[in-house]
Design a protein around this motif. Structure first.
Motif, PDB file in Angstrom:
ATOM      1  N   GLU A 165       0.933  -0.891  -0.071  1.00  0.00           N
ATOM      2  CA  GLU A 165      -0.337   0.390  -0.211  1.00  0.00           C
ATOM      3  C   GLU A 165       1.064   1.350   0.006  1.00  0.00           C
ATOM      4  N   THR A 166       1.748   1.463   0.927  1.00  0.00           N
ATOM      5  CA  THR A 166       2.531   2.350   0.823  1.00  0.00           C
ATOM      6  C   THR A 166       3.205   2.627  -0.332  1.00  0.00           C
TER       7      THR A 166
ATOM      8  N   LEU B 180       2.040   1.584  -3.398  1.00  0.00           N
ATOM      9  CA  LEU B 180       1.438   2.437  -4.344  1.00  0.00           C
ATOM     10  C   LEU B 180       0.747   3.655  -4.142  1.00  0.00           C
ATOM     11  N   LEU B 181       0.878   4.257  -2.861  1.00  0.00           N
ATOM     12  CA  LEU B 181       0.484   5.676  -2.578  1.00  0.00           C
ATOM     13  C   LEU B 181       1.510   6.690  -3.207  1.00  0.00           C
ATOM     14  N   SER B 182       2.830   5.627  -2.086  1.00  0.00           N
ATOM     15  CA  SER B 182       3.662   6.674  -3.621  1.00  0.00           C
ATOM     16  C   SER B 182       4.537   6.854  -4.785  1.00  0.00           C
ATOM     17  N   SER B 183       3.487   5.946  -5.774  1.00  0.00           N
ATOM     18  CA  SER B 183       2.846   6.398  -6.599  1.00  0.00           C
ATOM     19  C   SER B 183       2.773   7.101  -7.768  1.00  0.00           C
ATOM     20  N   MET B 184       1.495   8.192  -6.288  1.00  0.00           N
ATOM     21  CA  MET B 184       0.678   8.489  -7.381  1.00  0.00           C
ATOM     22  C   MET B 184      -0.081   9.698  -6.022  1.00  0.00           C
ATOM     23  N   PRO B 185       0.462  10.279  -6.461  1.00  0.00           N
ATOM     24  CA  PRO B 185       0.425  11.743  -5.603  1.00  0.00           C
ATOM     25  C   PRO B 185      -1.232  12.224  -4.892  1.00  0.00           C
ATOM     26  N   GLY B 186      -1.563  12.349  -3.458  1.00  0.00           N
ATOM     27  CA  GLY B 186      -2.852  12.923  -3.307  1.00  0.00           C
ATOM     28  C   GLY B 186      -3.708  11.632  -3.813  1.00  0.00           C
ATOM     29  N   ALA B 187      -3.101  10.068  -3.863  1.00  0.00           N
ATOM     30  CA  ALA B 187      -4.356   9.167  -3.986  1.00  0.00           C
ATOM     31  C   ALA B 187      -4.431   8.689  -2.250  1.00  0.00           C
ATOM     32  N   GLN B 188      -5.935   7.883  -2.120  1.00  0.00           N
ATOM     33  CA  GLN B 188      -6.301   7.613  -1.244  1.00  0.00           C
ATOM     34  C   GLN B 188      -6.779   6.338  -1.312  1.00  0.00           C
ATOM     35  N   ILE B 189      -6.184   5.233  -0.424  1.00  0.00           N
ATOM     36  CA  ILE B 189      -6.023   3.800  -0.457  1.00  0.00           C
ATOM     37  C   ILE B 189      -8.231   3.493  -0.094  1.00  0.00           C
ATOM     38  N   LEU B 190      -9.570   2.812  -1.030  1.00  0.00           N
ATOM     39  CA  LEU B 190     -10.045   2.291  -0.231  1.00  0.00           C
ATOM     40  C   LEU B 190      -9.887   0.960  -0.518  1.00  0.00           C
ATOM     41  N   SER B 191      -9.794   0.052  -0.893  1.00  0.00           N
ATOM     42  CA  SER B 191      -9.852  -1.351  -0.570  1.00  0.00           C
ATOM     43  C   SER B 191      -8.625  -2.038  -1.532  1.00  0.00           C
ATOM     44  N   PHE B 192      -7.857  -2.472  -0.301  1.00  0.00           N
ATOM     45  CA  PHE B 192      -6.759  -3.117  -1.119  1.00  0.00           C
ATOM     46  C   PHE B 192      -6.198  -4.648  -1.109  1.00  0.00           C
TER      47      PHE B 192
END
Length: 443
Positions: A54-55, A57-69
């Motif tokens: 998750e970390t 993935l978030l680092s590659s997508m600025p401003g993103a929020q994970i809803l389901s992983f």
């Protein structure tokens, strides 16, 4: 929309067969004055490899929020800021994402949800509860058997459709009454203090996505605005009539006007599955297909969770999603996604009920007695109140300890009472819910 009222009340409210829409396809959403709608975001469904975190993935997508992983399932659903309106800006085609062994599947708007503005949409007539509250969870005979709180005509009507569903006989056969089974209710919230419901709530797992807290209490709309107050409480009440000892997991994903972002529904499904829900009741829907929604429902079904969806209240052919996907490659009939329409006690299609060749089954959705905030009861109509009867029946079956999620949907469809509608029978599934026929497969 059509309002109905009962003698003891001057109140009536419209309740939902939710429709999420693509831009411009339905009337604008009415938002309550007390709630500020979030800015439009994008929902990205991403295929992830076994090494993706998750970390990372978030680092590659600025401003993103994970809803389901779900790394085991190989996917993630991510919410992106409104400003990132193209793939390059979102970083989804960058080397960073590709280096993670992640691939974009779809990108879609996080549409707001809105009740259908149809004249035949759902309605409630409110009356005052005057007693008999302590025996709600003890079985339908004790709940509906006291004249202290229902006029004779209402009592007779209640006993009529409950008897047609085979509930009294089912309760005798399954004294567990749903005990140990968790049913997630994604809706407008629930009256957490209602005497008929409060002892059956899983307050540890509950969440309010509208208020961003752990108290999913239904709230009144601001004065002068559209209100769907009581919808979630009514849905919960129907489930507990069929499975009085079931545990309800409550997720408030809709504002008092009956609207809320699709991302809240996605998050709530993910949370419900993580917290052990065995059944998810969705008395809501969308009019456009959603990859993000399909992905989290597919994950739920793969894990043995049954997802029950109301068909919609347009009165015309074609159901709302996700139910419209029943019979598809992703959700073949019997897969665990169940679409429910409404009939009356004559076993003919309710005027308001949507219908389709791929509908799973029907239940009674006309003048259903159920709970309403403030320790009151209502007579409610709409497919939103047909679906939770099916959720309750599934909970009752699971509480026997013998029903298997992998075959329960098929058993449900094979146990129905044939509908008697020569005009619409081809669009009403296998028939009407028969709870007794279902549970006797396991006793």
């Amino acid at each position: 929309m059509k309002n109905t009222a009962r003698p003891l009340s001057c109140m009536a409210l419209m309740v939902l067969a939710l429709a999420v829409t693509s831009c411009g396809s339905v009337p604008p959403v009415t938002t309550t004055a007390s709630v500020t709608a979030p800015a439009m975001r994008q929902l990205a469904t991403v295929r992830v490899g076994p090494s993706v975190t998750e970390t990372a993935l978030l680092s590659s997508m600025p401003g993103a929020q994970i809803l389901s992983f779900d790394r085991e399932g190989g996917y993630a659903v991510v919410s992106l800021p409104a400003a990132q309106q193209n793939l390059q800006a979102a970083g989804l085609v960058s080397g960073r994402l590709q280096a993670l062994d992640a691939t974009l599947v779809t990108l879609e708007p996080d549409l707001d949800v809105a009740v259908q503005s149809d004249d035949e949409a759902e309605s409630m007539g409110i009356t005052t509860w005057a007693g008999g509250i302590t025996t709600w969870a003890g079985g339908i005979t004790t709940w509906a058997g006291g004249l202290s709180f229902l006029a004779g005509t209402n009592l007779n009507g209640a006993l009529s459709y409950l008897s047609q569903l085979g509930i009294p006989e089912a309760h005798k056969l399954v004294p567990e009454l749903g005990k140990g089974v968790k049913v997630a209710v994604l809706d407008t919230g629930v009256d957490l203090n209602h005497a008929l419901i409060k002892s059956r709530l899983d307050t540890v797992s509950d969440w309010d996505y509208i208020g961003n807290d752990a108290v999913p209490q239904e709230e009144q709309a601001a004065s002068g605005t559209s209100s769907k107050y009581g919808h979630g409480t009514g849905v919960a009440g129907v489930i507990l009539q069929v499975a009085p000892n079931a545990t309800l997991m409550t997720y408030r994903v809709l504002r008092p006007d009956g609207s809320g972002p699709l991302s809240y529904v996605v998050q709530a499904i993910d949370r419900a599955v993580t917290n052990g829900a065995q059944i998810i009741n969705l008395s809501l829907g969308i009019t456009t297909n959603s990859s993000a929604l399909n992905t989290v429902i597919a994950r739920a079904v793969e894990k043995g969770v049954l997802v029950v969806n109301s068909s919609g209240n347009t009165g015309t052919a074609g159901m709302v999603y996700p139910g419209q996907n029943v019979g598809s490659t992703m959700f073949p009939k019997g897969s665990g996604l169940i679409a429910v329409g409404s009939v009356g006690t004559t076993l003919k299609k309710s005027k308001f009920s949507s219908y389709a060749k791929n509908m799973s089954l029907t239940s009674f959705g006309e003048n259903v007695l159920t709970a309403f905030p403030g320790t009151r009861i209502v007579s409610a109509s709409g497919t939103s109140f047909a679906a939770p009867a099916v959720s309750g029946a599934l909970a009752l079956a699971l509480s026997t300890g013998r029903a298997q999620p992998t075959t329960l949907s098929t058993d449900l469809l094979n146990s129905t009472t044939p509908n008697l509608d020569p005009t619409y029978n081809g669009g009403l599934g296998t028939g009407t819910l028969n709870v007794y026929n279902l549970v006797r497969n396991y006793r």
